[in-house]
Design a protein around this motif. Structure first.
Motif, PDB file in Angstrom:
ATOM      1  N   LYS A  78       0.836  -1.201   0.000  1.00  0.00           N
ATOM      2  CA  LYS A  78       0.000   0.000   0.000  1.00  0.00           C
ATOM      3  C   LYS A  78       0.871   1.251   0.000  1.00  0.00           C
ATOM      4  O   LYS A  78       1.881   1.316   0.695  1.00  0.00           O
ATOM      5  CB  LYS A  78      -0.895   0.001   1.242  1.00  0.00           C
ATOM      6  N   LEU A  79       0.473   2.257  -0.787  1.00  0.00           N
ATOM      7  CA  LEU A  79       1.234   3.493  -0.843  1.00  0.00           C
ATOM      8  C   LEU A  79       1.130   4.212   0.494  1.00  0.00           C
ATOM      9  O   LEU A  79       0.039   4.606   0.931  1.00  0.00           O
ATOM     10  CB  LEU A  79       0.724   4.397  -1.969  1.00  0.00           C
ATOM     11  N   ALA A  80       2.266   4.388   1.150  1.00  0.00           N
ATOM     12  CA  ALA A  80       2.308   5.015   2.465  1.00  0.00           C
ATOM     13  C   ALA A  80       2.779   6.458   2.394  1.00  0.00           C
ATOM     14  O   ALA A  80       2.460   7.259   3.287  1.00  0.00           O
ATOM     15  CB  ALA A  80       3.225   4.218   3.395  1.00  0.00           C
ATOM     16  N   ALA A  81       3.545   6.807   1.380  1.00  0.00           N
ATOM     17  CA  ALA A  81       4.082   8.161   1.254  1.00  0.00           C
ATOM     18  C   ALA A  81       4.525   8.391  -0.183  1.00  0.00           C
ATOM     19  O   ALA A  81       4.773   7.438  -0.933  1.00  0.00           O
ATOM     20  CB  ALA A  81       5.252   8.371   2.214  1.00  0.00           C
ATOM     21  N   ALA A  82       4.622   9.654  -0.552  1.00  0.00           N
ATOM     22  CA  ALA A  82       5.031  10.003  -1.917  1.00  0.00           C
ATOM     23  C   ALA A  82       5.583  11.418  -1.911  1.00  0.00           C
ATOM     24  O   ALA A  82       5.344  12.199  -0.977  1.00  0.00           O
ATOM     25  CB  ALA A  82       3.847   9.899  -2.878  1.00  0.00           C
ATOM     26  N   ALA A  83       6.306  11.752  -2.963  1.00  0.00           N
ATOM     27  CA  ALA A  83       6.809  13.111  -3.144  1.00  0.00           C
ATOM     28  C   ALA A  83       6.802  13.445  -4.622  1.00  0.00           C
ATOM     29  O   ALA A  83       7.318  12.669  -5.431  1.00  0.00           O
ATOM     30  CB  ALA A  83       8.225  13.256  -2.577  1.00  0.00           C
ATOM     31  N   PRO A  84       6.205  14.578  -5.013  1.00  0.00           N
ATOM     32  CA  PRO A  84       6.265  15.015  -6.412  1.00  0.00           C
ATOM     33  C   PRO A  84       7.681  15.512  -6.719  1.00  0.00           C
ATOM     34  O   PRO A  84       8.097  16.577  -6.260  1.00  0.00           O
ATOM     35  CB  PRO A  84       5.232  16.142  -6.478  1.00  0.00           C
ATOM     36  N   CYS A  85       8.412  14.754  -7.497  1.00  0.00           N
ATOM     37  CA  CYS A  85       9.841  14.996  -7.667  1.00  0.00           C
ATOM     38  C   CYS A  85      10.187  15.042  -9.155  1.00  0.00           C
ATOM     39  O   CYS A  85       9.629  14.263  -9.945  1.00  0.00           O
ATOM     40  CB  CYS A  85      10.629  13.891  -6.963  1.00  0.00           C
ATOM     41  N   TYR A  86      11.122  15.934  -9.497  1.00  0.00           N
ATOM     42  CA  TYR A  86      11.497  16.127 -10.889  1.00  0.00           C
ATOM     43  C   TYR A  86      13.009  16.315 -10.990  1.00  0.00           C
ATOM     44  O   TYR A  86      13.615  17.012 -10.156  1.00  0.00           O
ATOM     45  CB  TYR A  86      10.809  17.367 -11.469  1.00  0.00           C
ATOM     46  N   ALA A  87      13.606  15.723 -12.011  1.00  0.00           N
ATOM     47  CA  ALA A  87      14.978  16.065 -12.378  1.00  0.00           C
ATOM     48  C   ALA A  87      14.914  17.307 -13.251  1.00  0.00           C
ATOM     49  O   ALA A  87      14.156  17.363 -14.224  1.00  0.00           O
ATOM     50  CB  ALA A  87      15.635  14.924 -13.135  1.00  0.00           C
ATOM     51  N   LYS A  88      15.704  18.316 -12.894  1.00  0.00           N
ATOM     52  CA  LYS A  88      15.661  19.591 -13.597  1.00  0.00           C
ATOM     53  C   LYS A  88      16.966  19.822 -14.347  1.00  0.00           C
ATOM     54  O   LYS A  88      18.045  19.572 -13.824  1.00  0.00           O
ATOM     55  CB  LYS A  88      15.451  20.749 -12.616  1.00  0.00           C
ATOM     56  N   SER A  89      16.836  20.388 -15.552  1.00  0.00           N
ATOM     57  CA  SER A  89      18.011  20.766 -16.337  1.00  0.00           C
ATOM     58  C   SER A  89      18.155  22.279 -16.428  1.00  0.00           C
ATOM     59  O   SER A  89      18.972  22.787 -17.188  1.00  0.00           O
ATOM     60  CB  SER A  89      17.914  20.163 -17.750  1.00  0.00           C
ATOM     61  N   HIS A  90      17.337  23.003 -15.664  1.00  0.00           N
ATOM     62  CA  HIS A  90      17.390  24.464 -15.594  1.00  0.00           C
ATOM     63  C   HIS A  90      16.714  24.863 -14.281  1.00  0.00           C
ATOM     64  O   HIS A  90      16.314  24.006 -13.484  1.00  0.00           O
ATOM     65  CB  HIS A  90      16.695  25.108 -16.792  1.00  0.00           C
ATOM     66  N   SER A  91      16.566  26.169 -14.053  1.00  0.00           N
ATOM     67  CA  SER A  91      15.949  26.652 -12.811  1.00  0.00           C
ATOM     68  C   SER A  91      14.722  27.509 -13.086  1.00  0.00           C
ATOM     69  O   SER A  91      14.334  28.332 -12.246  1.00  0.00           O
ATOM     70  CB  SER A  91      16.973  27.438 -11.984  1.00  0.00           C
ATOM     71  N   MET A  92      14.055  27.294 -14.204  1.00  0.00           N
ATOM     72  CA  MET A  92      12.875  28.092 -14.538  1.00  0.00           C
ATOM     73  C   MET A  92      11.616  27.467 -13.949  1.00  0.00           C
ATOM     74  O   MET A  92      11.526  26.261 -13.751  1.00  0.00           O
ATOM     75  CB  MET A  92      12.748  28.208 -16.055  1.00  0.00           C
ATOM     76  N   GLY A  93      10.632  28.317 -13.668  1.00  0.00           N
ATOM     77  CA  GLY A  93       9.328  27.863 -13.213  1.00  0.00           C
ATOM     78  C   GLY A  93       9.277  27.406 -11.771  1.00  0.00           C
ATOM     79  O   GLY A  93       8.372  26.680 -11.385  1.00  0.00           O
ATOM     80  N   GLU A  94      10.222  27.873 -10.943  1.00  0.00           N
ATOM     81  CA  GLU A  94      10.313  27.397  -9.560  1.00  0.00           C
ATOM     82  C   GLU A  94       9.984  28.471  -8.532  1.00  0.00           C
ATOM     83  O   GLU A  94       9.501  28.159  -7.452  1.00  0.00           O
ATOM     84  CB  GLU A  94      11.726  26.864  -9.288  1.00  0.00           C
ATOM     85  N   TYR A  95      10.322  29.728  -8.797  1.00  0.00           N
ATOM     86  CA  TYR A  95      10.034  30.873  -7.924  1.00  0.00           C
ATOM     87  C   TYR A  95      10.832  30.885  -6.624  1.00  0.00           C
ATOM     88  O   TYR A  95      10.594  31.737  -5.765  1.00  0.00           O
ATOM     89  CB  TYR A  95       8.536  30.975  -7.625  1.00  0.00           C
ATOM     90  N   VAL A  96      11.755  29.957  -6.458  1.00  0.00           N
ATOM     91  CA  VAL A  96      12.777  30.042  -5.422  1.00  0.00           C
ATOM     92  C   VAL A  96      14.081  30.101  -6.202  1.00  0.00           C
ATOM     93  O   VAL A  96      14.554  29.091  -6.720  1.00  0.00           O
ATOM     94  CB  VAL A  96      12.745  28.847  -4.458  1.00  0.00           C
ATOM     95  N   PHE A  97      14.642  31.269  -6.297  1.00  0.00           N
ATOM     96  CA  PHE A  97      15.635  31.537  -7.326  1.00  0.00           C
ATOM     97  C   PHE A  97      17.030  31.080  -6.890  1.00  0.00           C
ATOM     98  O   PHE A  97      17.579  31.570  -5.909  1.00  0.00           O
ATOM     99  CB  PHE A  97      15.624  33.023  -7.673  1.00  0.00           C
ATOM    100  N   ASP A  98      17.593  30.153  -7.655  1.00  0.00           N
ATOM    101  CA  ASP A  98      18.939  29.650  -7.361  1.00  0.00           C
ATOM    102  C   ASP A  98      19.864  29.798  -8.556  1.00  0.00           C
ATOM    103  O   ASP A  98      20.901  29.141  -8.637  1.00  0.00           O
ATOM    104  CB  ASP A  98      18.885  28.188  -6.902  1.00  0.00           C
TER     105      ASP A  98
END
Length: 399
Positions: A78-98
C-alpha cells in the motif's frame, strides 16, 4: 518497542503509473491538514493537477522537468508516502531563485544540473511536499528523505530542493541535514470581516478611499465582472482565458509555461476547485484570472488581458478574490509570488520556506553562509512591510 515497519521505495516516471486514489490519500488525506498547515485540501498536490501538467506536456519531454516521483509502499504494498519529484536541467518555473548558485558553482568548475526539485511546477504555493499517510508512521518520512538522497546520487544531481513547504516541514528537513531558506509573499487574511465594506473599515481612511476609487475606475467603460466555477466553465471560457494568459505571458515572461491542453484537463478533472474571474466589455471577454479553491484558502494563479484598463488587474486579481473568499467563508487569499503593491490593498507579508540539500561539502558551506545573511535580510524586510500595512492603528487617522 515495536519493530519499524518495512517499506519499499520506488520511482514513478509518470503519475499515470500511480492510482489517483492512492496518491490523493497521501496528498490530501480525509483526516485533514498535515502538521503545520491549516489547509485541509491543497489542490496543487492532487493527482488531478499534477497529472494534467504531465499529460498536457507542460512537464516531461523537453520541458526540463523530468518526473521522478518518489513512492514509499508498506509491507502490504500500500502506498504510504510520496513526493512530487522532478529532475531539472534548468531553474525556470520554480520561484525560489537559485540561478546565482548555479552560476557560482559552474564558474568554480562544478556541474549544477541536473538537480532534483520536490515541488509543484510553476506554482509558488505553500503546501505539503513530503506526502505521508497519517497512519504510516515515522519510517515513511525517513524513507522519503533517504530515497531522495539515494536518487540524488543515482542521477548525479548536485542538489535537492524542496520548495514552498510549511515552517514545520522546513524544521523537520533541517533536522535531516537540509539547509533552510526563507522568502516572502503577500496574503490577504480574513479577520472576521464578513463583507468587503467591513474589511475596508479596518483600513486607514486614505487607503479606503484609494481602493474605492480603484474599484470604480476599473469598472468604467461598461466593464462587467463574472465569477465562473464548476460545471459552468466551458471550453469557450478556456479559449478566452488562454488568449489572456498568452498575451500577458508573452509580453512579460517571454515563454508561458502552461499550454491550452492543460486548462482543458484541469477543467475536466477539478472544475469545482476552479474559479475564473472574467471581465467583459460590451459582452466581449477582455481579461481574466484563474484561481484554485482550497477548503480554507483561495489561490490566485494566472491573469491576463487583451485590453488595458486602469486598475482592472487589481480588481480582477485582488478585490474580486477577496469578495469570493468572503462569500465562501475562506480564511485567506494567496495572490501569487512577489508584488509589494499588494500591501496597499490589504495583503499582508508572510514568510515562505524551502529546504536544500547540497552534495558538494565546500559548495554546501558557501550556500549555508549565504543563507544566514539572506534569512536576516528577509526578516528585516518583513518587519518593514509590517510597519507599512494600511490597517488602522490606535493613532491612525480617523474619518
Amino acid at each position: 518497542m515495536s519493530e519499524p515497519r518495512q517499506v519499499e521505495i520506488r520511482i514513478a516516471r509518470s503519475l499515470g503509473a500511480v492510482e489517483a486514489a492512492d496518491w490523493d490519500a497521501c496528498a490530501n488525506p480525509p483526516e485533514g491538514a498535515p502538521p503545520g498547515l491549516d489547509e485541509t485540501h491543497n489542490p496543487f498536490v492532487s493527482h488531478a493537477f499534477l497529472s494534467a501538467l504531465e499529460e498536457s506536456g507542460c512537464v516531461g519531454g523537453r520541458s526540463g522537468w523530468t518526473p521522478l516521483h518518489l513512492l514509499v509502499a508498506d509491507a502490504d504494498g500500500k502506498l504510504a508516502a510520496a513526493a512530487p519529484c522532478y529532475a531539472k536541467s534548468h531553474s525556470m518555473g520554480e520561484y525560489v531563485f537559485d540561478g546565482g548558485w548555479a552560476d557560482a558553482y559552474e564558474r568554480a568548475g562544478g556541474r549544477y544540473y541536473p538537480k532534483l526539485q520536490v515541488a509543484v511546477p510553476f506554482t509558488p504555493v505553500t503546501g505539503p511536499r513530503l506526502l505521508v499517510q497519517p497512519d504510516a508512521g515515522p519510517e515513511a518520512h525517513e524513507a522519503l528523505v533517504g530515497g531522495l538522497k539515494a536518487l540524488q546520487g543515482r542521477i548525479g544531481a548536485s542538489s535537492t530542493h524542496v520548495t514552498f513547504i510549511s515552517a514545520e516541514e522546513s524544521r523537520a528537513l533541517a533536522q535531516d541535514g537540509y539547509l533552510v531558506r526563507t522568502d516572502k509573499q503577500f496574503h490577504w487574511l480574513d479577520e472576521g470581516y464578513g463583507d468587503f465594506e467591513t474589511f475596508l473599515s479596518a483600513l486607514a481612511s486614505r487607503k479606503r478611499k484609494v481602493i474605492r476609487r480603484e474599484r470604480r475606475e476599473a469598472l468604467a467603460d461598461g466593464i462587467t465582472i463574472a465569477h465562473v466555477t464548476g460545471r459552468d466553465i466551458t471550453e469557450a471560457h478556456w479559449d478566452a482565458f488562454f488568449a489572456f494568459y498568452m498575451d500577458t505571458g508573452s509580453r512579460k515572461w517571454g515563454r508561458p509555461y502552461l499550454n491550452r491542453r492543460f486548462f482543458s484537463l484541469v477543467g475536466e478533472r477539478m472544475a469545482e476547485r476552479i474559479l475564473l474571474v472574467i471581465a467583459s466589455r460590451n459582452g466581449r471577454p477582455i481579461a481574466g484570472a484563474i484561481n484554485f479553491i482550497g477548503d480554507r484558502a483561495l489561490y490566485g494563479r494566472n491573469w491576463g488581458c487583451i485590453e488595458d484598463h486602469p486598475f482592472l488587474h487589481f480588481e480582477v486579481c485582488y478585490y474580486q478574490a477577496i469578495d469570493f473568499a468572503l462569500a465562501r467563508g475562506l480564511r485567506r487569499v494567496e495572490a501569487g509570488a512577489q508584488g509589494e503593491h499588494k500591501l496597499a490593498r490589504g495583503y499582508r507579508p508572510v514568510t515562505t520556506h524551502s529546504a536544500h540539500d547540497i552534495a558538494d561539502p565546500n559548495f554546501r558551506r558557501a550556500v549555508a553562509d549565504y543563507l544566514v545573511r539572506e534569512r536576516s535580510h528577509v526578516a528585516a524586510v518583513q518587519a518593514e512591510y509590517e510597519e507599512a500595512l494600511p490597517y488602522r492603528r490606535v493613532t491612525a487617522e480617523d474619518d
